[in-house]
Write an enzyme that holds these catalytic residues in place. Sequence first.
Site, PDB file in Angstrom:
ATOM      1  N   SER A   1     -10.388  -1.443  15.464  1.00 54.79           N
ATOM      2  CA  SER A   1     -11.128  -0.540  14.566  1.00 54.79           C
ATOM      3  C   SER A   1     -10.799   0.925  14.834  1.00 54.79           C
ATOM      4  O   SER A   1     -11.668   1.793  14.793  1.00 54.79           O
ATOM      5  CB  SER A   1     -12.647  -0.782  14.691  1.00 54.79           C
ATOM      6  OG  SER A   1     -12.976  -2.083  14.269  1.00 54.79           O
TER       7      SER A   1
ATOM      8  N   ASP B   1      -9.926   2.235  -4.431  1.00 52.26           N
ATOM      9  CA  ASP B   1      -8.999   2.307  -3.309  1.00 52.26           C
ATOM     10  C   ASP B   1      -8.299   3.670  -3.338  1.00 52.26           C
ATOM     11  O   ASP B   1      -8.953   4.693  -3.481  1.00 52.26           O
ATOM     12  CB  ASP B   1      -8.011   1.140  -3.388  1.00 52.26           C
ATOM     13  CG  ASP B   1      -7.456   0.725  -2.045  1.00 52.26           C
ATOM     14  OD1 ASP B   1      -7.004   1.607  -1.299  1.00 52.26           O
ATOM     15  OD2 ASP B   1      -7.439  -0.481  -1.732  1.00 52.26           O
ATOM     16  N   SER B   2      -6.988   3.685  -3.236  1.00 57.07           N
ATOM     17  CA  SER B   2      -6.244   4.944  -3.172  1.00 57.07           C
ATOM     18  C   SER B   2      -6.124   5.594  -4.541  1.00 57.07           C
ATOM     19  O   SER B   2      -6.363   4.957  -5.573  1.00 57.07           O
ATOM     20  CB  SER B   2      -4.862   4.702  -2.584  1.00 57.07           C
ATOM     21  OG  SER B   2      -4.963   4.247  -1.252  1.00 57.07           O
TER      22      SER B   2
ATOM     23  N   GLU C   1       0.843  -1.204   0.000  1.00 59.39           N
ATOM     24  CA  GLU C   1       0.000   0.000   0.000  1.00 59.39           C
ATOM     25  C   GLU C   1       0.874   1.249   0.000  1.00 59.39           C
ATOM     26  O   GLU C   1       2.086   1.195   0.225  1.00 59.39           O
ATOM     27  CB  GLU C   1      -0.901   0.032   1.246  1.00 59.39           C
ATOM     28  CG  GLU C   1      -2.352  -0.351   1.000  1.00 59.39           C
ATOM     29  CD  GLU C   1      -3.141   0.764   0.327  1.00 59.39           C
ATOM     30  OE1 GLU C   1      -2.534   1.739  -0.175  1.00 59.39           O
ATOM     31  OE2 GLU C   1      -4.382   0.666   0.293  1.00 59.39           O
TER      32      GLU C   1
ATOM     33  N   TYR D   1     -10.452   7.791  15.043  1.00 62.94           N
ATOM     34  CA  TYR D   1     -10.462   7.672  13.589  1.00 62.94           C
ATOM     35  C   TYR D   1      -9.748   6.395  13.146  1.00 62.94           C
ATOM     36  O   TYR D   1      -8.990   5.785  13.904  1.00 62.94           O
ATOM     37  CB  TYR D   1      -9.752   8.869  12.946  1.00 62.94           C
ATOM     38  CG  TYR D   1     -10.296  10.214  13.328  1.00 62.94           C
ATOM     39  CD1 TYR D   1     -11.526  10.652  12.860  1.00 62.94           C
ATOM     40  CD2 TYR D   1      -9.566  11.069  14.168  1.00 62.94           C
ATOM     41  CE1 TYR D   1     -12.023  11.905  13.205  1.00 62.94           C
ATOM     42  CE2 TYR D   1     -10.050  12.318  14.521  1.00 62.94           C
ATOM     43  CZ  TYR D   1     -11.281  12.731  14.042  1.00 62.94           C
ATOM     44  OH  TYR D   1     -11.771  13.961  14.386  1.00 62.94           O
TER      45      TYR D   1
END
Length: 328
Positions: free
Chosen positions: A116, A239-240, A55, A140
Amino acid sequence: MASVDHAQQGGGSVPALRYDAQTRGAVPIPPSQRGLQTVVAEPWFKVFDTGLVLEGPAFDRDGNLLFCDVGGGRVLRLTPDRRLSTVVRLDQLGPGGLAVHRDGRIFIAALDFAKSVGADVAVQPDGSGMQVVVPPEAGYMPNDLVFDARGGLYFTDFRGASTDPKGGVYYVSPDLRTITSVLPHLAMANGVALSPDGKELWATEFSRNLLHRVELADATTVTPFGTAIAYHFTGPAPDSMRADADGNLYVAMYSQGRVLAFNRNGIPIGQVLLPGREEGHNLRSTSMAIRPGSNDLYVVTNDGEGGQGATIFHAEAFAQALPLYSHR
């Protein structure tokens, strides 16, 4: 009116649906995108022989490609001569997004999937001096990030689901003291990017397959009538993403083994396919980076249990990368 195919099954009289070259495989190109300018990327660097999740690629000031080994909790550095090393390991966090500050610090969006929650942290180029920018107790789940021209930081909050949009896009002030909501109520906000002039903010919703285009009056204020859904994706999720110097946008399609390219208005204009996608390989494309001073596009992906490991692929974008340190 849809075309009608009167294909018959065997020699009988029953009309039959049949797979063809455009519909075989798990992720065929949607009909609306089959006419796009299309290129197939080339393998550039095999990172792992196993399907570890890659990623967040980003280039640093020395031309090194930084990226994340999410499951291993590592930020990796690949030099221009393709030597791989570890920059930093994160304790119990999975790094997913990277952005490089003008002073060389590496900002990392990382998730604690078990709890989470997540954090934004910053480290020196050598991985030392870790500073917490957005702490886990803030609640967050930071996923990706991008700097603006002032040195402020936008990050996406990956919380929520398609029926429970708890995430959003937030802005960390240049002094790193204030966090402001910019685009709330998103379902697993994932990618984030800025136009070259910094007046348009882009964000993807992983869980609702949406691309948002937001006009900004300032860093945290949306203009009147300034929000729109520029695109609805089909199939597995966006996604990104990254923007180039012409304002084009590149969105990695996770579980589709490809990158969709949009112009500055969110209209699809091209796509980059990863080799083997028709046979179900290299589908987990998560992100990409454009090398500064060039239009060289590097896409990170992994093959899961498919046997082809985790790889970086290379193609060319429409335009060169945004200036690496446009923030002043």
